[in-house]
Design an enzyme around this catalytic site. Sequence first.
Site, PDB file in Angstrom:
ATOM      1  CB  ALA A 125      87.407  40.303 -64.549  1.00 33.12           C
ATOM      2  NE  ARG A 179      51.158  16.177 -29.631  1.00 32.53           N
ATOM      3  CZ  ARG A 179      50.244  16.960 -29.437  1.00 32.53           C
ATOM      4  NH1 ARG A 179      49.079  17.135 -30.399  1.00 32.53           N
ATOM      5  NH2 ARG A 179      49.955  17.676 -28.463  1.00 32.53           N
ATOM      6  CE  LYS A 224      87.629  38.507 -43.858  1.00 34.00           C
ATOM      7  NZ  LYS A 224      88.928  37.728 -43.342  1.00 34.00           N
ATOM      8  CG  ASN A 269      92.584  37.532 -46.849  1.00 31.25           C
ATOM      9  OD1 ASN A 269      92.764  36.546 -47.622  1.00 31.25           O
ATOM     10  ND2 ASN A 269      91.629  37.686 -45.980  1.00 31.25           N
ATOM     11  CG  ASP A 319      52.660  25.457 -26.757  1.00 35.35           C
ATOM     12  OD1 ASP A 319      51.932  26.479 -26.255  1.00 35.35           O
ATOM     13  OD2 ASP A 319      52.458  24.362 -26.639  1.00 35.35           O
ATOM     14  CG  ASN A 339      50.466  21.023 -29.910  1.00 37.66           C
ATOM     15  OD1 ASN A 339      51.085  21.078 -28.850  1.00 37.66           O
ATOM     16  ND2 ASN A 339      49.340  21.418 -30.387  1.00 37.66           N
ATOM     17  CG  ASN A 346      87.736  49.872 -62.696  1.00 37.97           C
ATOM     18  OD1 ASN A 346      87.635  48.450 -62.587  1.00 37.97           O
ATOM     19  ND2 ASN A 346      87.490  50.370 -63.843  1.00 37.97           N
ATOM     20  CE  LYS A 391      55.014  22.459 -27.855  1.00 34.35           C
ATOM     21  NZ  LYS A 391      53.784  22.019 -27.691  1.00 34.35           N
ATOM     22  CD  GLU A 451      41.674  21.011 -19.279  1.00 32.29           C
ATOM     23  OE1 GLU A 451      42.221  20.874 -20.560  1.00 32.29           O
ATOM     24  OE2 GLU A 451      41.587  22.337 -19.165  1.00 32.29           O
TER      25      GLU A 451
END
Length: 493
Positions: A396, A21, A367, A402, A120, A243, A393, A28, A170
């Site tokens: 902008a 399902r 990075k 790199n 599950d 499920n 500093n 699952k 069952e």
Amino acid sequence: MTAHSTSSLAVVVLAAGLGKRMFSQKPKVLHELLGEPMLGHVLTAAAALQPSKIVVVCGHGRAQVEAFVQTWTQRQRASLPAGLQPRCVEQPYQGGTGHAVLCAQPEWSDCDEVLILYGDTPLLTTETLGELRRARGQGVLSLLVGELADPSGYGRVIRDAHGQVSRIIEHKDADATTRAIGLINAGMMCVAAPFLATALPQLRPDNAQGELYLTDLLALAAAAGSPGNPHLVDDRREIAGVNNRAELATATAHLRERINRSWQVQGVTFDNPATTSVGAAVTLNADCHLGAQVELRGATTIGAGARIDTGCVLTDCEVAENAHIFPYCVATAATIGPRAHVGPFAHLRTGTVLESEVKVGNFVETKKAHLGPRAKASHLSYLGDAEIGADCNIGAGTITCNYDGVDKFRTILGRGVFIGSDSQLVAPITLGDDAYVGAGTTVTADVPAGALVVTRAATTVKLGWVAKKRQARAAAKASGADATRPAGPAESH
Ligand code: UD1
Ligand code: MG
């Protein structure tokens, strides 16, 4: 303690089911709640009981399940009992829950007690599993049971006059009277291994599904004079199986609520807990404050008094006390120092280290960049493979160049370096303490401490140039010349 001592425990996790399902290529049990597969949640809850063995019964997607079990083991190594190596065994065909436990017998046969779980049911807690074990007492078997308003599909629990379980029927094998019973078998059992070894070979597939039902152990235990001890789970969300994707989302919401609530009562503020996800392996500290739609994943740690604003996604990050991450930042494997300010809209990639009081502003990507105390990169920069000293500093639009298309190179800045706006630092390159880069410079050679570097073209100012240009255009137009041709500065002089 050896595997033969009186209290040795084996955990058997049944995970061979198809999970039809889910309509998925993925088994699952590998579908995730808050970034961790269901099976991982089950293994983590079970491992906290310090068992001698953990066995996962695999069938569908066995290779994927085995690979996950290995990954999980490596990740949890430090907290697992010494020598515990979770193993996978194959159930070659779907012979039923009893057959699955039989397939795992070589793994559990030298233990004293076997805890049988499902891969599950991801919300089951260690606490409940402990209660299940204690419920067995001197008996041969205990099981988790629940009261459900709609018990359809589940095995129904039949009790004797003492309230013990004499049988499970069952759903598919039950008549209308039995189906009216609201007490269901949740599926998890704790069984004395010698009894399990004797009883399993007695199971017969003489039922509606033609399978070996684990649940037939109850009638066998009762016949042996030791009917099952039921342990009622009050919070039925704990025993709910997943499920389909709707149940996965419901279970995720419950887990989110459980985790968030536990942090709330330990002093963490959530602006909107229903939208904020904190992974099970995340650590928070008192007085930290999480905005709406924040996601904290992996082994992230947030220090006391730190504030993470709306929409931030942090994976495997360490955020120190009183740091402030403004809205909509994404950070992975980054370390953020005390009182640092990040964002809004910053991207800190793997290996970023920001020391105390660093400021990284909007549209800055880092990075493998180490920024020393109080360094600032307030706007629009890429800082990759860089060592940036204290009090630098970064103006902008600064870019560390790199990468030459093949290899990566480092940029090293001493203390107090000033980088003027719109500069490129072509790595490998080193700038000494207090070096000063004029705006718009492309730095291609090392700069000694205290030096100025500027590669900007000299500024030319021509007084009255615009008026002259307009006059020239007007004249050209009047004489019928092609006025669409631009008359640039080079032509007019
Ligand atoms: C089972 C119980 C039922 C209980 C219900 C709770 C049996 C016979 N019935 O029924 O009493 O109320 O769980 O959810 O045990 N599995 C295998 N190999 C198999 C069959 C199943 O590994 O051959 C695994 C499945 O992947 C799953 C678990 O065992 O994790 C339960 O199997 P499932 O088919 O869902 O059993 P139910 O019919 O739901
Ligand atoms: Mg089921």
